[in-house]
Design an enzyme around this catalytic site. Structure first.
Site, PDB file in Angstrom:
ATOM      1  N   GLU A 209      54.114  77.169-107.764  1.00 39.28           N
ATOM      2  CA  GLU A 209      53.166  77.554-108.809  1.00 39.28           C
ATOM      3  C   GLU A 209      51.905  76.733-108.641  1.00 39.28           C
ATOM      4  O   GLU A 209      51.971  75.571-108.245  1.00 39.28           O
ATOM      5  CB  GLU A 209      53.714  77.271-110.215  1.00 39.28           C
TER       6      GLU A 209
ATOM      7  N   TYR B 196      46.867  77.179 -99.757  1.00 41.18           N
ATOM      8  CA  TYR B 196      48.134  77.918 -99.716  1.00 41.18           C
ATOM      9  C   TYR B 196      47.935  79.282 -99.049  1.00 41.18           C
ATOM     10  O   TYR B 196      48.772  79.702 -98.234  1.00 41.18           O
ATOM     11  CB  TYR B 196      48.695  78.120-101.127  1.00 41.18           C
TER      12      TYR B 196
HETATM   13  C1  LIG Z   1      45.133  70.740-102.800  1.00 43.06           C
HETATM   14  C2  LIG Z   1      45.236  69.570-101.833  1.00 43.06           C
HETATM   15  C3  LIG Z   1      46.713  69.174-101.716  1.00 43.06           C
HETATM   16  C4  LIG Z   1      44.682  69.970-100.481  1.00 43.06           C
HETATM   17  O1  LIG Z   1      44.791  68.834 -99.611  1.00 43.06           O
HETATM   18  P1  LIG Z   1      43.807  68.614 -98.364  1.00 43.06           P
HETATM   19  O2  LIG Z   1      44.457  67.627 -97.473  1.00 43.06           O
HETATM   20  O3  LIG Z   1      42.461  68.336 -98.865  1.00 43.06           O
HETATM   21  O4  LIG Z   1      43.850  70.060 -97.690  1.00 43.06           O
HETATM   22  P2  LIG Z   1      43.445  70.349 -96.187  1.00 43.06           P
HETATM   23  O5  LIG Z   1      42.488  69.324 -95.688  1.00 43.06           O
HETATM   24  O6  LIG Z   1      44.690  70.583 -95.410  1.00 43.06           O
HETATM   25  O7  LIG Z   1      42.662  71.692 -96.367  1.00 43.06           O
HETATM   26  C5  LIG Z   1      41.521  71.669 -97.243  1.00 43.06           C
HETATM   27  C6  LIG Z   1      40.330  72.100 -96.501  1.00 43.06           C
HETATM   28  O8  LIG Z   1      40.022  71.200 -95.451  1.00 43.06           O
HETATM   29  C7  LIG Z   1      39.820  71.964 -94.268  1.00 43.06           C
HETATM   30  N1  LIG Z   1      40.190  71.175 -93.090  1.00 43.06           N
HETATM   31  C8  LIG Z   1      41.346  71.236 -92.439  1.00 43.06           C
HETATM   32  N2  LIG Z   1      41.335  70.393 -91.391  1.00 43.06           N
HETATM   33  C9  LIG Z   1      40.132  69.789 -91.404  1.00 43.06           C
HETATM   34  C10 LIG Z   1      39.540  68.805 -90.600  1.00 43.06           C
HETATM   35  N3  LIG Z   1      40.173  68.286 -89.530  1.00 43.06           N
HETATM   36  N4  LIG Z   1      38.302  68.359 -90.924  1.00 43.06           N
HETATM   37  C11 LIG Z   1      37.671  68.888 -91.995  1.00 43.06           C
HETATM   38  N5  LIG Z   1      38.193  69.821 -92.794  1.00 43.06           N
HETATM   39  C12 LIG Z   1      39.420  70.278 -92.511  1.00 43.06           C
HETATM   40  C13 LIG Z   1      40.716  73.136 -94.443  1.00 43.06           C
HETATM   41  O9  LIG Z   1      40.327  74.221 -93.608  1.00 43.06           O
HETATM   42  C14 LIG Z   1      40.469  73.441 -95.864  1.00 43.06           C
HETATM   43  O10 LIG Z   1      39.211  74.055 -95.965  1.00 43.06           O
HETATM   44  P3  LIG Z   1      38.975  75.233 -96.972  1.00 43.06           P
HETATM   45  O11 LIG Z   1      39.358  74.666 -98.328  1.00 43.06           O
HETATM   46  O12 LIG Z   1      37.530  75.520 -96.831  1.00 43.06           O
HETATM   47  O13 LIG Z   1      39.900  76.312 -96.505  1.00 43.06           O
HETATM   48  C15 LIG Z   1      44.403  68.349-102.311  1.00 43.06           C
HETATM   49  O14 LIG Z   1      43.102  68.806-102.590  1.00 43.06           O
HETATM   50  C16 LIG Z   1      44.975  67.662-103.529  1.00 43.06           C
HETATM   51  O15 LIG Z   1      45.804  66.752-103.418  1.00 43.06           O
HETATM   52  N6  LIG Z   1      44.499  68.078-104.722  1.00 43.06           N
HETATM   53  C17 LIG Z   1      44.932  67.450-105.967  1.00 43.06           C
HETATM   54  C18 LIG Z   1      46.380  67.733-106.228  1.00 43.06           C
HETATM   55  C19 LIG Z   1      46.659  69.209-106.242  1.00 43.06           C
HETATM   56  O16 LIG Z   1      45.897  70.010-106.775  1.00 43.06           O
HETATM   57  N7  LIG Z   1      47.824  69.592-105.656  1.00 43.06           N
HETATM   58  C20 LIG Z   1      48.246  70.966-105.589  1.00 43.06           C
HETATM   59  C21 LIG Z   1      48.855  71.358-106.874  1.00 43.06           C
HETATM   60  S1  LIG Z   1      49.278  73.114-106.871  1.00 43.06           S
END
Ligand SMILES: CC(C)(COP(=O)(O)OP(=O)(O)OC[C@H]1O[C@@H](n2cnc3c(N)ncnc32)[C@H](O)[C@@H]1OP(=O)(O)O)[C@@H](O)C(=O)NCCC(=O)NCCS
Length: 166
Positions: free
Chosen positions: A111, A123
């Site tokens: 969710e 996701y």
């Molecule tokens: C949601 C969450 C888990 C995502 O984590 P993240 O590590 O930032 O995610 P990723 O880096 O894998 O992907 C995010 C973006 O970075 C991009 N990315 C991936 N690899 C990358 C890299 N090497 N360099 C730069 N950007 C990159 C991805 O393409 C993605 O881009 P987009 O959003 O434009 O599609 C994080 O933002 C978080 O912890 N949020 C707060 C808690 C939360 O909301 N959890 C989920 C509850 S449902």
């Protein structure tokens, strides 16, 4: 992953009680409505899959997932704010998917808050699709509630092609 040259390699470690101070600190930084320590403890006592992602001593993130009958439910995935946007969530989703297929299970569920556009994008990029909506599922600011999207992802590679180290 965008690791700096000479930076310690990232690795997974099972989440244990001793790590919960660091986990709870990250959880509070990452979420407006964080899990309490007891949520994590309960998950550990229930034997859920809970992994830390570390680089050296630095906690990059973690996930917690619960195995159901024919599906695995992702309960929490979080990345330290300073480390977001570097592909760590994608890496954790890949690791989780590998574990799920190793169990012979095809479906991952979760969710997400309808307003959590960033998580939903991550996701969807991993193959999750929205299959439902739970009204007023999450607590929100000012005593309000927020709907959840229910998302599922079918993992289609053959389970017998997946081998995880014991
Ligand atoms: C949601 C969450 C888990 C995502 O984590 P993240 O590590 O930032 O995610 P990723 O880096 O894998 O992907 C995010 C973006 O970075 C991009 N990315 C991936 N690899 C990358 C890299 N090497 N360099 C730069 N950007 C990159 C991805 O393409 C993605 O881009 P987009 O959003 O434009 O599609 C994080 O933002 C978080 O912890 N949020 C707060 C808690 C939360 O909301 N959890 C989920 C509850 S449902």
């Amino acid at each position: 992953m965008s690791q700096q040259p000479g930076a310690p390699e990232a690795r997974f470690e099972p989440m244990q009680e001793a790590a919960l101070d660091a986990v709870v600190a990250l959880e509070r930084q990452a979420h407006a409505h964080p899990w309490q320590r007891s949520h994590f403890s309960d998950c550990l006592h229930s034997g859920y899959q809970a992994q830390l992602l570390l680089a050296g001593d630095t906690l990059l993130g973690y996930f917690v997932a619960m195995q159901g009958f024919e599906e695995v439910h992702l309960l929490n995935i979080s990345v330290a704010p300073a480390c977001q946007g570097q592909g760590w969530a994608r890496l954790m989703l890949d690791a989780l998917s590998l574990w799920v297929r190793g169990l012979g299970v095809e479906w991952l569920w979760l969710e997400a808050r309808v307003g959590n556009a960033r998580a939903i994008r991550v996701y969807e990029a991993h193959g999750f699709r929205t299959v439902g909506r739970r009204k007023q599922y999450y607590p929100a600011s000012h005593g309000q509630r927020e709907d959840a999207l229910v998302m599922s992802c079918r993992l289609q590679w053959p389970a017998d092609s997946v081998k995880m180290p014991a």
